[in-house]
Design an enzyme around this catalytic site. Structure first.
Site, mmCIF file in Angstrom:
data_model
loop_
_atom_site.group_PDB
_atom_site.id
_atom_site.type_symbol
_atom_site.label_atom_id
_atom_site.label_comp_id
_atom_site.label_asym_id
_atom_site.label_seq_id
_atom_site.Cartn_x
_atom_site.Cartn_y
_atom_site.Cartn_z
ATOM 1 N N LYS A 41 0.923 -1.148 -0.129
ATOM 2 C CA LYS A 41 0.105 0.013 -0.074
ATOM 3 C C LYS A 41 0.846 1.332 -0.101
ATOM 4 C CE LYS A 41 -2.970 0.422 3.477
ATOM 5 N NZ LYS A 41 -3.100 1.829 4.250
ATOM 6 N N ARG A 142 -8.730 11.925 12.309
ATOM 7 C CA ARG A 142 -7.239 11.532 12.568
ATOM 8 C C ARG A 142 -6.547 12.949 12.611
ATOM 9 N NH1 ARG A 142 -5.158 6.700 9.065
ATOM 10 N NH2 ARG A 142 -3.524 6.830 10.381
ATOM 11 N N ASP A 335 2.171 -1.047 11.851
ATOM 12 C CA ASP A 335 0.782 -1.489 11.335
ATOM 13 C C ASP A 335 0.551 -3.134 11.430
ATOM 14 O OD1 ASP A 335 0.454 0.894 10.252
ATOM 15 O OD2 ASP A 335 0.894 0.324 8.367
ATOM 16 N N LYS A 362 -4.411 5.447 14.822
ATOM 17 C CA LYS A 362 -4.471 4.831 13.444
ATOM 18 C C LYS A 362 -5.875 4.893 12.966
ATOM 19 C CE LYS A 362 -0.080 3.930 13.064
ATOM 20 N NZ LYS A 362 0.667 4.766 12.123
ATOM 21 N N ARG A 407 -7.528 -3.634 9.671
ATOM 22 C CA ARG A 407 -6.636 -4.601 10.362
ATOM 23 C C ARG A 407 -7.145 -5.121 11.555
ATOM 24 N NH1 ARG A 407 -2.582 -3.774 6.894
ATOM 25 N NH2 ARG A 407 -1.870 -1.476 6.121
HETATM 26 C C1 S3P Z 1 2.969 4.738 6.121
HETATM 27 C C2 S3P Z 1 3.425 5.355 7.624
HETATM 28 C C3 S3P Z 1 2.702 4.582 8.835
HETATM 29 C C4 S3P Z 1 1.765 3.492 8.524
HETATM 30 C C5 S3P Z 1 0.791 3.875 7.642
HETATM 31 C C6 S3P Z 1 1.430 3.844 6.323
HETATM 32 C C7 S3P Z 1 3.320 5.214 5.045
HETATM 33 O O1 S3P Z 1 1.998 5.785 9.358
HETATM 34 O O2 S3P Z 1 1.206 3.389 9.865
HETATM 35 O O3 S3P Z 1 0.012 2.659 7.527
HETATM 36 O O4 S3P Z 1 3.129 4.848 3.813
HETATM 37 O O5 S3P Z 1 4.120 6.084 5.120
HETATM 38 P P1 S3P Z 1 2.668 6.528 10.270
HETATM 39 O O6 S3P Z 1 3.690 7.553 9.702
HETATM 40 O O7 S3P Z 1 1.732 7.597 11.062
HETATM 41 O O8 S3P Z 1 3.336 5.913 11.350
#
Ligand code: S3P
Length: 454
Positions: A41, A142, A335, A362, A407
């Protein structure tokens, strides 16, 4: 009208959300066979963004056709970028260059995707036109102050709803200035937001991370020919360059593979091979943590594809034991904790997690949501401000609330492999944000799962 009770999940996903989807799981079973889970993703979001801003045509393979990455794709289409596909994970992006985007007619809706919104925020701050960024109820709850703060220091003009929440109004036409920013939390989204704004800034933009986080933005920028310097915990780039189109091969998402890594580890008789999984060192906390718990996980055929390390991962059942999760692994597995909590529930002894307060912001408050579901299944746990304590033991059945978090839904689905009773996981539509076809694949590998409309 009589509603059909059992629908194939694809039909439910296409049902314009008239019906909500739940998972029903029969207890027991084992996971066996081979599978390639959908594309990463984080990398899929970035491939669209950088492809759109590059000069030339970028071809992407293995793209995640999940709602989050599709929302980013739609946002760039709305800004005048021609994008073909996705067709079986192939996408062709006709880049318009860093200054070629056009003002969108309406607000850009990033759906459920925090990555889409926070990275776009950095990019939109540097445009000549105004934009509004919005999302679904979860995303609009968020915190965005964490990106608004550094961007404002760079000269951006951004307005938010109360408490720094979306929707965000970004006022275009501001000349950004490069800054140095000490990240107050380990966040790849905030780091990436600053670096992407740095592309449009005068001078140098640098960030220091309190702990290493996923480095896909840095890797991909370099892949597009944009120099990025990494010096210890500091990452920097100079504004005013350009991106050169390239081909991108998206590996399978280790975050999606995690549900099967945990499922096979807890279910006696399991033996799985997960193909072509991204094993970037900033993402493999889940493997390190499960191995510390006694999991039987081996990497095969390690190789590098398009600047990202990839491997086939073999996982077989092994008895797990509780551990104190090393704090340095937390950002590398951020995650994966909902699934790791299921592993902890099935382990012998106590597992303790600290330093994971980020889990509270999250797609849901993942500490609270997991604690509630574990208690429903009879697993004793103690919630901490920054983590949780889980006592491994027997899992019963029950009805689980997901708080619309993909999740949480997939983690409790996998728990059924060791449960003694039926589990109903409610409100699973959001699984399609990151793992379209999860239930079909899980069923093929041995999980006794049915998608139910209701
Ligand atoms: C992500 C960073 C993470 C992760 C998210 C994807 C990214 O978030 O939890 O699912 O693609 O940079 P955070 O930067 O808030 O930790």
């Amino acid at each position: 009208m009589n509603l059909p009770l059992f629908w194939p999940s694809a039909a439910i996903q296409n049902a314009h959300k008239v019906y909500v989807m739940h998972f029903k799981l029969q207890p027991g079973g084992a996971l066996t066979g081979e599978a390639r889970v959908p594309g990463d993703k984080s990398i899929s979001h970035r491939a669209i963004m950088l492809g759109a801003l590059a000069e030339g045509t970028t071809r992407v393979n293995g793209f995640l056709e999940g709602e989050d990455a599709l929302a980013t794709l739609a946002a760039f289409r709305a800004m005048g970028v021609t994008i073909e596909g996705p067709v079986n994970g192939s996408v062709t992006v006709h880049g318009v260059g860093l200054h070629g985007l056009k003002a969108p007619v309406t607000a850009l809706d990033l759906g459920n995707a925090g990555t889409g919104m926070r990275l776009l925020c950095g990019l939109m701050a540097g445009q000549a036109f105004d934009t509004e960024l919005t999302g679904d109820a979860s995303l609009c709850g968020r915190p965005m102050g964490r990106v608004i703060e550094p961007l404002t220091r760079m000269g951006a003009k951004i307005q938010s709803a109360e408490g720094g929440r979306p929707p965000l109004s970004i006022c275009g036409g501001q000349q950004l200035q490069g800054i140095h920013y000490d990240l107050p939390m380990a966040s790849a989204q905030v780091k990436s937001c600053c670096l992407l704004a740095g592309l449009y800034s005068e001078g140098r933009t640098s960030v220091t991370e309190p702990a290493p986080t996923r480095d896909h933005t840095e890797r991909m920028l370099r892949g597009f020919g944009y120099p990025v310097e990494s010096n210890g915990s500091e990452i920097s780039l100079q504004g005013g360059g350009s991106l050169r189109a390239c081909d991108i091969e998206v590996p399978a998402d280790i975050s999606s593979a995690t549900f099967f890594l945990v499922g096979a580890s807890i279910a006696p008789g399991s033996d799985l091979l997960l193909q072509h999984v991204g094993i970037n060192p900033t993402r493999i906390g889940v493997i390190n943590i499960l191995q510390l718990m006694g999991a039987d996980i081996t990497l095969q055929n390690e190789r590098e594809v398009g600047g990202e390390p990839v491997a086939d991962i073999r996982v077989r059942y092994a008895p797990l034991h509780g551990i104190e999760i090393p704090v340095d692994q937390v950002p590398l597995a951020i995650d994966e904790f909902p699934a790791i909590f299921i592993a902890a529930a099935c382990a012998q002894g106590r597992t303790v997690l600290h330093g994971a307060e980020e889990l509270r912001v999250k797609e849901s408050d993942r500490i609270a949501a997991m604690a509630e579901g574990l208690s429903t299944l009879g697993v004793s746990n103690e919630v901490l401000d920054d983590g949780i304590v889980i006592e491994g033991g027997d899992l019963g059945g029950g009805v689980i609330a997901t708080y619309n978090d993909h999740r949480i839904a997939m983690s409790f689905a996998i728990a059924a492999l060791r449960a003694s009773g039926e589990i109903t996981v409610r409100d699973c539509d959001h699984v399609a944000t990151s793992f379209p076809g999860f239930d079909d694949l899980a069923r093929r590998l041995g999980l006794q799962i049915t998608a139910v409309a209701g």
